[in-house]
Design an enzyme around this catalytic site. Structure first.
Site, PDB file in Angstrom:
ATOM      1  N   CYS A 172       0.829  -1.197   0.000  1.00 27.09           N
ATOM      2  CA  CYS A 172       0.000   0.000   0.000  1.00 27.09           C
ATOM      3  C   CYS A 172       0.871   1.258   0.000  1.00 27.09           C
ATOM      4  O   CYS A 172       1.712   1.445  -0.878  1.00 27.09           O
ATOM      5  CB  CYS A 172      -0.947  -0.051   1.193  1.00 27.09           C
ATOM      6  SG  CYS A 172      -2.378   1.019   1.080  1.00 27.09           S
ATOM      7  N   HIS A 173       0.715   2.122   0.988  1.00 33.11           N
ATOM      8  CA  HIS A 173       1.479   3.363   1.073  1.00 33.11           C
ATOM      9  C   HIS A 173       2.908   3.143   1.570  1.00 33.11           C
ATOM     10  O   HIS A 173       3.682   4.091   1.647  1.00 33.11           O
ATOM     11  CB  HIS A 173       0.759   4.365   1.984  1.00 33.11           C
ATOM     12  CG  HIS A 173      -0.461   4.961   1.363  1.00 33.11           C
ATOM     13  ND1 HIS A 173      -1.632   4.247   1.200  1.00 33.11           N
ATOM     14  CD2 HIS A 173      -0.693   6.186   0.849  1.00 33.11           C
ATOM     15  CE1 HIS A 173      -2.534   5.011   0.620  1.00 33.11           C
ATOM     16  NE2 HIS A 173      -2.001   6.195   0.394  1.00 33.11           N
TER      17      HIS A 173
END
Length: 187
Positions: free
Chosen positions: A117-118
C-alpha cells in the site's frame, strides 16, 4: 528462521501490521515492530482502510498495537529482512532521517524488503527503487514513478516480486504478498 523488522507508526493500516506480524511469527520467524520516538511496551494506534465503492478507501479506528522493540536500539545488521506496512504512517515516517537510513541500509545489503500500500512512499523517499518494478496503492503511483521505478498496476489481491522487493497494492493481497516474501526469507 529469519529475524524481520517492521517499521510502523500511528495510523498504520491495522491489517497490514497485524496480519504480517502474526503470520510471520506463526511460521517461525522472529518479528520485531518498532516506531520512531517509542519504546518497547508503548502502543501505536492503527486505522482500518476499507474499499466500499468510494473514489478512495474509507478509514475507521483500528486497534492499539503494542511495540516489541525500541526504535533507538534498532540496527539493520541484526535483521534479515524489512517489512513496511501502509496506512498513513509512511507519509510522515519518510520525513525521519533515521527511518530513511534504515530502509537504505536494508537495500544496500540486498536484504528482502516487503512494502504494501502506502509503504512504497518509504521506498521512494529512500531513493532505492530506481529501475525496479514496484506495486503500491494506486495513489502512490506518481511517487513510485518519480523515484525512477516502473509502477506495476495489479489487482488488489495480487503481489509482485522484483529482486529484493515484494510489493502489493493493499491488504487483500496478503496471501500472495506474504507467501512471496516468505520465499525470500532464510528458513
Amino acid at each position: 528462521m529469519a529475524k524481520v523488522l517492521i517499521i510502523a507508526g500511528d495510523f498504520v493500516e491495522d491489517y497490514e501490521l497485524m496480519v504480517p506480524f502474526q503470520a510471520l511469527e506463526m511460521v517461525g520467524h522472529e518479528v520485531l515492530v518498532t516506531c520512531p520516538d517509542k519504546e518497547i511496551g508503548n502502543t501505536i494506534k492503527t486505522a482500518i482502510h476499507d474499499f466500499e465503492g468510494d473514489q478512495t478507501y474509507t478509514e475507521k479506528p483500528g486497534h492499539l498495537f503494542t511495540l516489541n522493540a525500541t526504535f533507538n536500539d534498532i540496527h539493520d545488521d541484526n535483521f534479515d529482512a524489512l517489512l513496511i506496512p501502509g496506512g498513513r504512517a509512511p507519509e510522515y515516517l519518510r520525513l525521519n532521517p533515521r527511518v530513511i537510513a534504515l530502509v537504505q541500509a536494508f537495500a544496500q545489503s540486498k536484504k528482502p524488503i516487503a512494502a504494501i500500500c502506502h509503504g512504497a512512499q518509504l521506498l521512494a523517499a529512500a531513493n532505492i527503487i530506481e529501475g525496479a518494478k514496484i506495486s503500491a496503492y494506486p495513489a502512490c503511483a506518481p511517487e513510485v514513478t518519480l523515484a525512477g521505478a516502473k509502477y506495476i498496476d495489479i489487482d488488489v489481491t495480487e503481489a509482485y516480486t522484483d529482486g529484493i522487493f515484494v510489493t502489493a497494492p493493499a491488504w487483500p493481497a496478503h496471501p500472495r504478498w506474504l507467501a512471496q516474501f516468505n520465499t525470500l526469507l532464510p528458513s
